[in-house]
Design a protein around this motif. Structure first.
Motif, PDB file in Angstrom:
ATOM      1  N   ALA A  59     -58.129  -4.563  26.375  1.00 34.91           N
ATOM      2  CA  ALA A  59     -59.144  -5.214  25.548  1.00 34.91           C
ATOM      3  C   ALA A  59     -58.948  -6.721  25.504  1.00 34.91           C
ATOM      4  N   ASP A  60     -57.740  -7.167  25.724  1.00 36.38           N
ATOM      5  CA  ASP A  60     -57.438  -8.596  25.664  1.00 36.38           C
ATOM      6  C   ASP A  60     -56.763  -9.037  26.962  1.00 36.38           C
ATOM      7  N   ALA A  61     -57.303  -8.562  28.090  1.00 38.93           N
ATOM      8  CA  ALA A  61     -56.638  -8.747  29.381  1.00 38.93           C
ATOM      9  C   ALA A  61     -56.592 -10.199  29.829  1.00 38.93           C
ATOM     10  N   ARG A  62     -57.463 -11.043  29.286  1.00 42.57           N
ATOM     11  CA  ARG A  62     -57.487 -12.438  29.717  1.00 42.57           C
ATOM     12  C   ARG A  62     -56.450 -13.307  29.001  1.00 42.57           C
ATOM     13  N   PRO A 106     -52.966 -14.769  28.602  1.00 42.81           N
ATOM     14  CA  PRO A 106     -51.880 -14.907  29.589  1.00 42.81           C
ATOM     15  C   PRO A 106     -50.759 -13.890  29.387  1.00 42.81           C
ATOM     16  N   GLY A 107     -50.401 -13.212  30.454  1.00 43.94           N
ATOM     17  CA  GLY A 107     -49.325 -12.229  30.442  1.00 43.94           C
ATOM     18  C   GLY A 107     -49.809 -10.803  30.365  1.00 43.94           C
ATOM     19  N   HIS A 108     -50.989 -10.590  29.799  1.00 40.84           N
ATOM     20  CA  HIS A 108     -51.476  -9.225  29.600  1.00 40.84           C
ATOM     21  C   HIS A 108     -51.807  -8.533  30.926  1.00 40.84           C
ATOM     22  N   SER A 109     -52.425  -9.254  31.855  1.00 36.38           N
ATOM     23  CA  SER A 109     -52.794  -8.627  33.129  1.00 36.38           C
ATOM     24  C   SER A 109     -51.581  -8.244  33.955  1.00 36.38           C
ATOM     25  N   LEU A 110     -50.557  -9.078  33.938  1.00 38.78           N
ATOM     26  CA  LEU A 110     -49.325  -8.731  34.656  1.00 38.78           C
ATOM     27  C   LEU A 110     -48.670  -7.495  34.048  1.00 38.78           C
ATOM     28  N   GLU A 111     -48.695  -7.394  32.723  1.00 36.90           N
ATOM     29  CA  GLU A 111     -48.116  -6.212  32.085  1.00 36.90           C
ATOM     30  C   GLU A 111     -48.927  -4.967  32.432  1.00 36.90           C
ATOM     31  N   LEU A 112     -50.258  -5.114  32.517  1.00 37.22           N
ATOM     32  CA  LEU A 112     -51.099  -3.984  32.929  1.00 37.22           C
ATOM     33  C   LEU A 112     -50.781  -3.570  34.358  1.00 37.22           C
ATOM     34  N   LEU A 113     -50.492  -4.536  35.222  1.00 40.41           N
ATOM     35  CA  LEU A 113     -50.078  -4.212  36.589  1.00 40.41           C
ATOM     36  C   LEU A 113     -48.808  -3.375  36.558  1.00 40.41           C
ATOM     37  N   TRP A 114     -47.819  -3.805  35.785  1.00 41.61           N
ATOM     38  CA  TRP A 114     -46.582  -3.037  35.705  1.00 41.61           C
ATOM     39  C   TRP A 114     -46.842  -1.625  35.190  1.00 41.61           C
ATOM     40  N   HIS A 133     -54.956 -12.280  43.933  1.00 43.53           N
ATOM     41  CA  HIS A 133     -56.393 -12.375  44.218  1.00 43.53           C
ATOM     42  C   HIS A 133     -57.193 -11.290  43.515  1.00 43.53           C
ATOM     43  N   GLU A 134     -56.563 -10.153  43.234  1.00 37.77           N
ATOM     44  CA  GLU A 134     -57.282  -9.116  42.498  1.00 37.77           C
ATOM     45  C   GLU A 134     -57.654  -9.596  41.094  1.00 37.77           C
ATOM     46  N   ARG A 135     -56.737 -10.312  40.455  1.00 36.11           N
ATOM     47  CA  ARG A 135     -56.978 -10.781  39.089  1.00 36.11           C
ATOM     48  C   ARG A 135     -57.744 -12.098  39.043  1.00 36.11           C
TER      49      ARG A 135
END
Length: 488
Positions: free
Chosen positions: A274-277, A279-287, A378-380
């Protein structure tokens, strides 16, 4: 005929004297047959990630990507086939890591990709199912196998390019039908052959009796990891040259993940999305995604090290100097790409009994995480851009209009005979395939499915530019009638 089942073709061939002078002649013939295919040539005008036409940039297309995958793959196969250690012996026992077979598979691996990249693949999949009731939909890998085994023809009908079993098997990245992948690599949505092409796929795989059902051949797994290596680095090359990767934005993401790691590990996945933008949230979602899908190799320490390495060498290193077109930045980019490819190539491992989500040949734990983080860039930061999303939605409507327009044309008894000759041919091929396959439903039902498959086969075979030109032709809006109609 040959005593080696890997060299068997669907229709026996005798090589001429000139072909026999080449080393590994049967496989070398396959490489050249693929390279001379019109389906291979069209890749120069098919989107890899972003369209050359739309971006106005000299970016990678499917052809340049395939050429580079072939170079990476051949280097890995050459090294592995020369090893006399346990890894080399396992590879040989399982059927070999022949460099020319790997090169041929790499050249062919993207033949089935339709106009407009993965967006086109998703759109045709949806249309195949919703418009025509084709339960298997459309998949680029399955289309690749359909092209080499059925749609493209060398010098005789009914056997496609008549490639060797080794090369046909080596393009089967997901050697099952739709829905049969389960928890395997790619999952249920990825597959490498349709039901109408399954018999030939099984025949090719039978040449490798020690390869378990659902597993890639050694040569296929080399091609697959080379595809990942090339994709992760050469797309980074494109976006760096284009100035689309903002070092400040990327640095904030990586720094935010490292700074807030303890807190992020406690946050619910839905809250992260919900708050992927932030900073740091998208990398954690990748993990989280890696941990969930690939627990056999995912490791938090290795992931952290990969994040640190990419930040140091890509964000704080390469991207710290904007690409300005100078020879100096060209050299810096070349050094960066060469060093990363060499390190990833040297990280290859061979496993006699790999995890179901891996192959007999794979990257080691460190390199696997590094590739995942490179692809994340590039995906993000490219694929989620709103301007690209708007453009892609427009491209999707082009494919919808083409599918609907050709369907209406073939439904018109007064004018169906004037449809493009190749479209009619592909519908007839699909009709023969569905009649041979049989199955539930009436002959009329099978004919309707065949017409749908033929239309999808035709639209998928277009280049980006051809799709746009045909869309204008069907709307009666072109100003270059004879040019736009070439090759229909």
């Amino acid at each position: 005929m040959t005593d080696d089942p890997r060299q068997e073709r669907r229709a026996p061939e005798t090589l001429d004297d000139f072909q026999q002078t080449e080393g590994h002649p049967h496989f070398r013939v396959d490489v050249e047959r693929i390279r001379f295919s019109p389906y291979y040539s069209r890749l120069s005008a098919v989107t890899q990630v972003i369209s050359q036409t739309g971006a106005g940039l000299a970016v990678h297309n499917r052809l340049t990507h395939s050429i580079k995958v072939a170079a990476v793959a051949r280097a890995i196969a050459t090294h592995l086939s020369a090893r006399d250690d346990e890894a080399g012996r396992v590879a040989a026992e399982l059927g070999g890591a022949h460099p020319v077979v790997v090169q041929a598979a790499a050249a062919a691996h993207d033949l089935g990709h339709p106009p407009f990249g993965h967006l086109g693949e998703q759109t045709l999949d949806r249309l195949a199912r919703s418009r025509f009731g084709l339960s298997e939909g459309f998949e680029g890998n399955a289309q690749t196998f359909r092209i080499i085994s059925r749609l493209d023809e060398h010098d005789r009908p009914g056997v496609g390019l008549n490639l060797t079993a080794a090369v046909r098997a080596a393009v089967l990245k997901y050697p099952w039908r739709r829905g049969e992948g389960g928890s395997r690599r790619g999952g249920a949505s990825k597959f490498s052959f349709y039901a109408i092409d399954e018999q030939d796929a099984r025949l090719a795989l039978a040449a490798y009796p020690l390869i378990e059902r659902g597993q890639q051949t050694v040569e296929c797994s080399i091609m697959d990891i080379s595809d990942d290596i090339a994709y992760s680095l050469h797309d980074l090359d494109d976006f760096y040259r284009a100035g689309l990767l903002n070092a400040v934005t990327l640095s904030a993401e990586f720094h935010g993940w490292h700074r807030d790691l303890a807190r992020l590990r406690t946050v619910d996945a839905d809250a992260l999305r919900a708050d992927a933008r932030t900073p740091g949230h998208s990398l954690e979602l990748l993990w989280r995604r890696l941990e969930e899908k690939d627990a056999w190799i995912a490791d938090p320490d290795a992931f952290g090290e990969a994040v640190a390495r990419v930040k140091a060498e890509v964000i704080d290193g390469l991207l710290s100097e904007p690409f300005d077109g100078s020879l100096a930045t060209d050299r810096a980019l070349a050094r960066f790409t060469t060093e990363w490819i060499a390190r990833l190539q040297s990280s290859v491992e061979v496993h006699r009994h790999p995890d179901v989500r891996s192959g007999h040949v794979s990257l080691d734990r460190r390199a696997w995480h590094e590739v995942a983080v490179l692809k994340f860039l590039h995906e993000r930061f490219i694929l989620e851009r709103p301007d690209l999303a708007v453009y892609q939605r427009g491209q999707a409507t082009v494919l919808e209009r083409l599918v609907d327009g050709f369907t209406a044309w073939l439904d018109d008894p007064a004018d169906a005979r004037r449809a493009p000759r190749r479209l009619i041919d592909l519908v007839e091929l699909a009709r023969d395939d569905h009649r041979r396959l049989g199955g539930p439903g009436s002959a009329a039902d099978r004919d309707r499915l065949a017409r749908g498959r033929g239309i999808i086969d035709y639209v998928a075979s277009l280049t980006d530019a051809q799709a746009g030109s045909l869309d204008a032709l069907l709307a009666g809006q072109t100003e270059r009638l004879w040019d736009a109609g070439q090759g229909l």
